[in-house]
Design an enzyme around this catalytic site. Structure first.
Site, PDB file in Angstrom:
ATOM      1  N   THR A  13      64.659 -21.857  -3.888  1.00 28.29           N
ATOM      2  CA  THR A  13      64.667 -23.444  -3.876  1.00 28.29           C
ATOM      3  C   THR A  13      63.830 -23.750  -5.232  1.00 28.29           C
ATOM      4  O   THR A  13      62.466 -22.766  -5.276  1.00 28.29           O
ATOM      5  CB  THR A  13      64.583 -24.215  -2.848  1.00 28.29           C
ATOM      6  OG1 THR A  13      63.331 -23.626  -2.401  1.00 28.29           O
ATOM      7  CG2 THR A  13      65.398 -23.703  -1.839  1.00 28.29           C
ATOM      8  N   GLY A  14      63.564 -24.514  -5.749  1.00 21.51           N
ATOM      9  CA  GLY A  14      63.100 -24.815  -7.149  1.00 21.51           C
ATOM     10  C   GLY A  14      62.023 -24.195  -7.750  1.00 21.51           C
ATOM     11  O   GLY A  14      61.599 -23.261  -8.132  1.00 21.51           O
ATOM     12  N   SER A  15      63.560 -23.525  -8.365  1.00 16.80           N
ATOM     13  CA  SER A  15      63.246 -21.782  -8.661  1.00 16.80           C
ATOM     14  C   SER A  15      63.890 -21.749 -10.580  1.00 16.80           C
ATOM     15  O   SER A  15      63.934 -21.073 -11.115  1.00 16.80           O
ATOM     16  CB  SER A  15      64.524 -21.005  -8.277  1.00 16.80           C
ATOM     17  OG  SER A  15      65.504 -21.581  -8.053  1.00 16.80           O
ATOM     18  N   THR A  16      63.270 -23.126 -11.097  1.00 19.37           N
ATOM     19  CA  THR A  16      63.581 -23.349 -12.095  1.00 19.37           C
ATOM     20  C   THR A  16      62.063 -22.762 -13.738  1.00 19.37           C
ATOM     21  O   THR A  16      62.433 -22.338 -14.591  1.00 19.37           O
ATOM     22  CB  THR A  16      63.543 -24.705 -12.868  1.00 19.37           C
ATOM     23  OG1 THR A  16      63.237 -25.730 -13.344  1.00 19.37           O
ATOM     24  CG2 THR A  16      64.912 -25.240 -12.418  1.00 19.37           C
ATOM     25  N   GLY A  18      58.061 -20.894 -12.688  1.00 20.93           N
ATOM     26  CA  GLY A  18      56.685 -20.488 -11.740  1.00 20.93           C
ATOM     27  C   GLY A  18      57.730 -19.275 -10.745  1.00 20.93           C
ATOM     28  O   GLY A  18      57.399 -17.902 -10.757  1.00 20.93           O
ATOM     29  N   ILE A  19      56.626 -19.583  -9.597  1.00 23.12           N
ATOM     30  CA  ILE A  19      57.176 -18.717  -9.009  1.00 23.12           C
ATOM     31  C   ILE A  19      58.170 -18.467  -8.151  1.00 23.12           C
ATOM     32  O   ILE A  19      58.607 -17.541  -7.896  1.00 23.12           O
ATOM     33  CB  ILE A  19      55.912 -18.584  -7.006  1.00 23.12           C
ATOM     34  CG1 ILE A  19      54.592 -18.858  -7.188  1.00 23.12           C
ATOM     35  CG2 ILE A  19      56.570 -18.196  -5.898  1.00 23.12           C
ATOM     36  CD1 ILE A  19      53.736 -19.116  -6.562  1.00 23.12           C
ATOM     37  N   GLY A  20      58.496 -19.538  -8.510  1.00 23.71           N
ATOM     38  CA  GLY A  20      60.401 -19.887  -7.749  1.00 23.71           C
ATOM     39  C   GLY A  20      61.301 -18.559  -8.519  1.00 23.71           C
ATOM     40  O   GLY A  20      61.957 -17.812  -8.248  1.00 23.71           O
ATOM     41  N   SER A 141      50.224 -21.338   1.346  1.00 20.13           N
ATOM     42  CA  SER A 141      49.701 -21.651   0.317  1.00 20.13           C
ATOM     43  C   SER A 141      48.367 -21.093   0.906  1.00 20.13           C
ATOM     44  O   SER A 141      47.804 -21.009   2.350  1.00 20.13           O
ATOM     45  CB  SER A 141      49.335 -22.459  -0.223  1.00 20.13           C
ATOM     46  OG  SER A 141      47.649 -22.870  -0.965  1.00 20.13           O
ATOM     47  N   TYR A 154      48.487 -32.342   0.551  1.00 22.95           N
ATOM     48  CA  TYR A 154      49.148 -30.872   0.470  1.00 22.95           C
ATOM     49  C   TYR A 154      48.793 -29.858   1.351  1.00 22.95           C
ATOM     50  O   TYR A 154      49.521 -29.167   1.916  1.00 22.95           O
ATOM     51  CB  TYR A 154      48.428 -30.594  -1.354  1.00 22.95           C
ATOM     52  CG  TYR A 154      49.356 -29.235  -1.649  1.00 22.95           C
ATOM     53  CD1 TYR A 154      49.814 -28.973  -1.989  1.00 22.95           C
ATOM     54  CD2 TYR A 154      47.809 -28.002  -1.320  1.00 22.95           C
ATOM     55  CE1 TYR A 154      50.684 -27.705  -2.191  1.00 22.95           C
ATOM     56  CE2 TYR A 154      48.877 -26.901  -1.842  1.00 22.95           C
ATOM     57  CZ  TYR A 154      49.696 -26.554  -2.494  1.00 22.95           C
ATOM     58  OH  TYR A 154      49.902 -25.032  -2.470  1.00 22.95           O
TER      59      TYR A 154
END
Length: 263
Positions: A13-16, A18-20, A141, A154
C-alpha cells in the site's frame, strides 16, 4: 540467502514512491507478483513502470484507491480478492504542535495510518490462514517509541500499529501466517528530500550531507549518523515477507540506524 517468492502475490500500500516503491521493487526482484497502490491513476501507472524498469519481466499491476477510507480499502479488496503478502506501508506525517491539532486531523491520521492496515488485514488474513501461509508487515516507526514532541499525533498512530501487529500475530498463532512491524528511523525518502531541499539549495551541500546533519540535530542518538536509504528499509521488509522468516512473528524489527537507545 536467496529469497524466492515465486508464486506469491504481494500487495504494497502507498507504494508510488519512497519505502513503498522500494519494497515493491524488492518483492518483484524476489519473484513475487506485485500490486502497487496509490490515490491517482497517474501515480500508480508511473510506479508500475518504475518497478518494471528496475526488474525487467516483473509481474506487476496497480490499483488506484484511497486507502485512508473504508470505501478505498473495499475497492482494493474487490480488485484483488486475495494475496499472500500484505505490506501496510501507507502513512502520512507532518509536524504540528499538539495544541493546534484539530479533532479532524487526529481522525485523519488514525484513519490513514492505522485503520487502512486494520481493514486490509481483516480482509486478507482469513485467506492466508486458509492456505496455511501468509505474511503481513505493518510499517511503524522509531517514532512509535521515541514520540516526537512536534508530532505526537503521528507517534501515537505508529505506537498503535505495534499493538495491532503484536495482537494479530497472537491471533494467527499456529496458522503459518506471520505478522510483524518494521520500524524505520530517519529515511531519505522523497518526502524528506523535499523537506530538506531549501537547505540543500542554501548550503550547496549534497542531499545526503544535509540529511546527515538533520539526523544528528534531531536524532542525535543515531548510531549510523545518517539517514537510511529506502532500499535499506525495504531489505528488512522483503526479509520479513520471505519463507526464511517463518520463525519471526509478533516482532518489532528496527531499521532505525540505532536511534532508539534501548536494548
Amino acid at each position: 540467502m536467496q529469497i524466492d517468492l515465486t508464486g506469491k502475490t504481494a500487495i504494497v500500500t502507498g507504494s508510488t514512491k519512497g519505502i513503498g516503491l522500494a519494497s515493491a521493487k524488492g518483492l518483484a526482484q524476489a519473484g513475487a507478483t506485485v500490486i502497487v497502490n496509490g490515490r491517482t491513476r497517474a501515480a500508480v501507472d508511473a510506479a508500475v513502470v518504475a518497478v518494471t524498469d528496475a526488474v525487467p519481466g516483473a509481474s506487476v499491476s496497480g490499483v488506484e484507491a484511497d486507502l485512508g477510507t473504508a470505501k478505498g480499502c473495499a475497492a482494493l479488496v474487490e480488485a484483488v480478492p486475495r494475496c499472500d503478502i500484505l505490506v501496510n506501508n501507507l502513512g502520512i506525517f507532518g509536524p504540528h504542535d499538539f495544541f493546534d491539532i484539530s479533532d479532524d486531523e487526529w481522525t485523519r491520521f488514525f484513519e490513514v495510518n492505522v485503520m487502512s492496515g486494520v481493514r486490509l488485514a481483516r480482509a486478507y488474513l482469513p485467506g492466508m490462514e486458509a492456505t496455511g501461509w501468509g505474511r503481513v508487515v505493518f510499517l511503524s516507526s522509531e517514532s512509535a517509541l521515541n514520540i516526537p514532541a512536534d508530532m505526537i499525533h503521528y507517534g501515537f498512530t505508529k505506537t498503535a500499529l505495534l499493538s495491532v501487529a503484536r495482537g494479530l500475530a497472537k491471533r494467527m498463532a499456529g496458522t503459518g501466517v506471520t505478522v510483524n512491524s518494521v520500524l524505520p528511523g530517519p529515511t531519505l525518502s522523497e518526502g524528506v528530500a523535499d523537506m530538506l531541499k531549501s537547505e540543500v539549495d542554501k548550503t550547496g551541500q549534497s542531499l545526503e550531507e544535509v540529511a546527515a546533519g538533520f539526523v544528528m540535530a534531531h536524532r542525535p542518538s543515531s548510531i549510523i549518523q545518517r539517514a537510511a536509504t529506502v532500499e535499506e528499509v525495504a531489505n528488512m521488509i522483503v526479509y520479513a515477507c520471505s519463507t526464511q522468516a517463518s520463525a519471526t512473528t509478533g516482532a518489532a524489527l528496527r531499521v532505525d540506524g540505532g536511534v532508539v537507545d534501548s536494548l
